[in-house]
Design an enzyme around this catalytic site. Sequence first.
Site, short mmCIF file in Angstrom:
data_model
loop_
_atom_site.label_atom_id
_atom_site.label_comp_id
_atom_site.label_asym_id
_atom_site.label_seq_id
_atom_site.Cartn_x
_atom_site.Cartn_y
_atom_site.Cartn_z
N GLU A 94 0.82 -1.20 0.00
CA GLU A 94 0.00 0.00 0.00
C GLU A 94 0.86 1.26 0.00
O GLU A 94 1.95 1.28 0.56
CB GLU A 94 -0.94 -0.01 1.21
CG GLU A 94 -1.90 -1.20 1.14
CD GLU A 94 -3.01 -1.18 2.17
OE1 GLU A 94 -4.16 -1.38 1.78
OE2 GLU A 94 -2.74 -0.99 3.36
N CYS A 107 3.32 8.42 1.58
CA CYS A 107 3.87 7.41 2.49
C CYS A 107 4.08 6.14 1.67
O CYS A 107 3.12 5.58 1.15
CB CYS A 107 2.84 7.21 3.61
SG CYS A 107 3.31 5.99 4.81
N CYS A 114 6.55 -7.27 6.93
CA CYS A 114 7.67 -6.82 7.76
C CYS A 114 8.04 -7.94 8.72
O CYS A 114 7.16 -8.61 9.26
CB CYS A 114 7.29 -5.57 8.55
SG CYS A 114 8.66 -4.89 9.50
N CYS A 118 6.50 -6.17 15.52
CA CYS A 118 5.96 -5.27 16.56
C CYS A 118 4.48 -5.62 16.75
O CYS A 118 3.71 -5.57 15.77
CB CYS A 118 6.12 -3.81 16.14
SG CYS A 118 7.81 -3.39 15.68
N CYS A 121 1.30 -3.44 15.42
CA CYS A 121 1.32 -3.00 14.02
C CYS A 121 0.69 -4.05 13.11
O CYS A 121 1.08 -5.22 13.13
CB CYS A 121 2.77 -2.74 13.61
SG CYS A 121 2.98 -2.44 11.85
N CYS A 339 -1.29 5.29 10.17
CA CYS A 339 -0.07 4.58 10.59
C CYS A 339 -0.40 3.22 11.18
O CYS A 339 -1.25 3.12 12.05
CB CYS A 339 0.64 5.33 11.72
SG CYS A 339 1.36 6.85 11.25
N1 SAH Z 1 8.96 0.06 9.96
C1 SAH Z 1 9.19 1.43 10.15
C2 SAH Z 1 8.32 2.31 9.29
C3 SAH Z 1 6.89 1.92 9.07
S1 SAH Z 1 5.79 2.07 10.40
C4 SAH Z 1 9.05 1.80 11.60
O1 SAH Z 1 8.57 1.00 12.37
O2 SAH Z 1 9.48 2.91 11.95
C5 SAH Z 1 5.53 3.83 10.58
C6 SAH Z 1 5.17 4.24 12.01
O3 SAH Z 1 3.85 3.77 12.39
C7 SAH Z 1 6.12 3.67 13.05
O4 SAH Z 1 6.46 4.64 14.02
C8 SAH Z 1 5.26 2.60 13.67
O5 SAH Z 1 5.72 2.23 14.95
C9 SAH Z 1 3.91 3.24 13.70
N2 SAH Z 1 2.82 2.30 13.91
C10 SAH Z 1 2.80 0.98 13.66
N3 SAH Z 1 1.61 0.45 14.01
C11 SAH Z 1 0.86 1.46 14.48
C12 SAH Z 1 -0.48 1.55 14.96
N4 SAH Z 1 -1.28 0.49 15.00
N5 SAH Z 1 -0.94 2.77 15.35
C13 SAH Z 1 -0.15 3.85 15.27
N6 SAH Z 1 1.13 3.83 14.82
C14 SAH Z 1 1.62 2.64 14.44
FE1 SF4 Z 2 7.61 -3.40 10.90
FE2 SF4 Z 2 5.34 -2.39 11.79
FE3 SF4 Z 2 7.40 -2.70 13.47
FE4 SF4 Z 2 7.50 -0.81 11.54
S1 SF4 Z 2 6.09 -0.89 13.28
S2 SF4 Z 2 9.12 -2.28 12.11
S3 SF4 Z 2 6.35 -1.85 9.89
S4 SF4 Z 2 6.29 -4.36 12.42
#
Ligand code: SAH
Ligand code: SF4
Length: 364
Positions: A94, A107, A114, A118, A121, A339
Amino acid sequence: MTGTTRHLLGMTRGELEAMFTDMGEKTFRARQIMQWVYGRSVCDLDGMTDLSLDLRRALAQRLRFGLPEIQSREDASDGVVKWLLKAGDQQAIEAVFIPEENRGTLCVSSQVGCAMDCPFCATGRQGFNRNLSADEIVGQVMLARRELGAEGAQRISNVVFMGMGEPLANLRAVTRAVNILLDDLGFGLSRRRVTVSTSGLVPQIRRLAETSNVALAVSLHATNDELRDRLVPINRRYPIAELLTSCWDYARIARLKDVTFEYVMLAGVNDSRQHAYELAKLLGDRPAKVNLIPFNSFLGSGFERSPQAIVDAFRQVLLQAGIMTVTRKTRGDDIAAACGQLAGRVNNRVRVPLGAKMQQGAIQ
Ligand code: SAH
Ligand code: SF4
């Protein structure tokens, strides 16, 4: 000739020049071809009318063209646009455009899924399939530009690597794409308008500093290792102290005013006043600013968004400590484009612990 072709959108100016030299042509051809592609959005050889037919034929042997294929497009009520783009093999990624008053941010995704796991996410929950190539990353920007109409090129003023994937786990392709985004014959974006966001791959932050000086955002999300080990599992490998040192070094080497720290506000998990004090202690007096992100939920996430009053109180503590802190607006709510909600479609190839994934080459 090797018989293999390269995708034009993944080639830097230097690589194009080397290709023309190899063909016995003048290097200014690289400039000519980039002007067609990025200046005039012509993405096929037939349209490049000032190249001789012979040269176009020779180039057709070496170069591939084309943009990612759109599977669907959704337009949110607040002007946010989300594209689901085919990534081969029944998979999709996306890209999201977020218009604001005086800028427009695209974005982009850097991987199909990934591997970082985390738990808050949506992308992380899907697992990992593969890295995107540089042309697939640049292709997202070209495509969005075209999709946004006649003013498309002007409307995209910023590009952030905050879509699906961990950009620094795909450093080679991301570096190449960044090079094209910054090149004045490419997208000509200023380095402050391109942001790489990372969960904290320390060696790759150091390598990025050697090749690029774009803005850096770091997903911190916790103020102590015990909590961060859970929220951002890569922390077990690169704990907070080590991560922060690499950030301060990056800011110095890249001559950045500050590094942005992203902090997702999870109710009852990392959002107490005590956490705010700890965060202020970690970042105070350093070149840092903080982006508080309201948690965006998805089915079965197991986390909840912190109430607004808690977010405000958290922010106040940081502001009082002299740390520039903003709360990120949630955009594209009605199309799940915020995000952490980007899901695309991922055939997960690896469902093994993070360390093992690293051995298998999920991280380059
Ligand atoms: N992988 C990279 C970039 C993509 S995620 C990273 O983790 O930085 C972009 C941002 O969205 C990151 O700060 C991530 O922690 C945040 N993010 C992920 N899941 C989220 C959620 N469910 N709600 C709000 N922010 C989230
Ligand atoms: Fe990967 Fe989501 Fe963690 Fe970013 S926040 S490193 S996209 S698992």
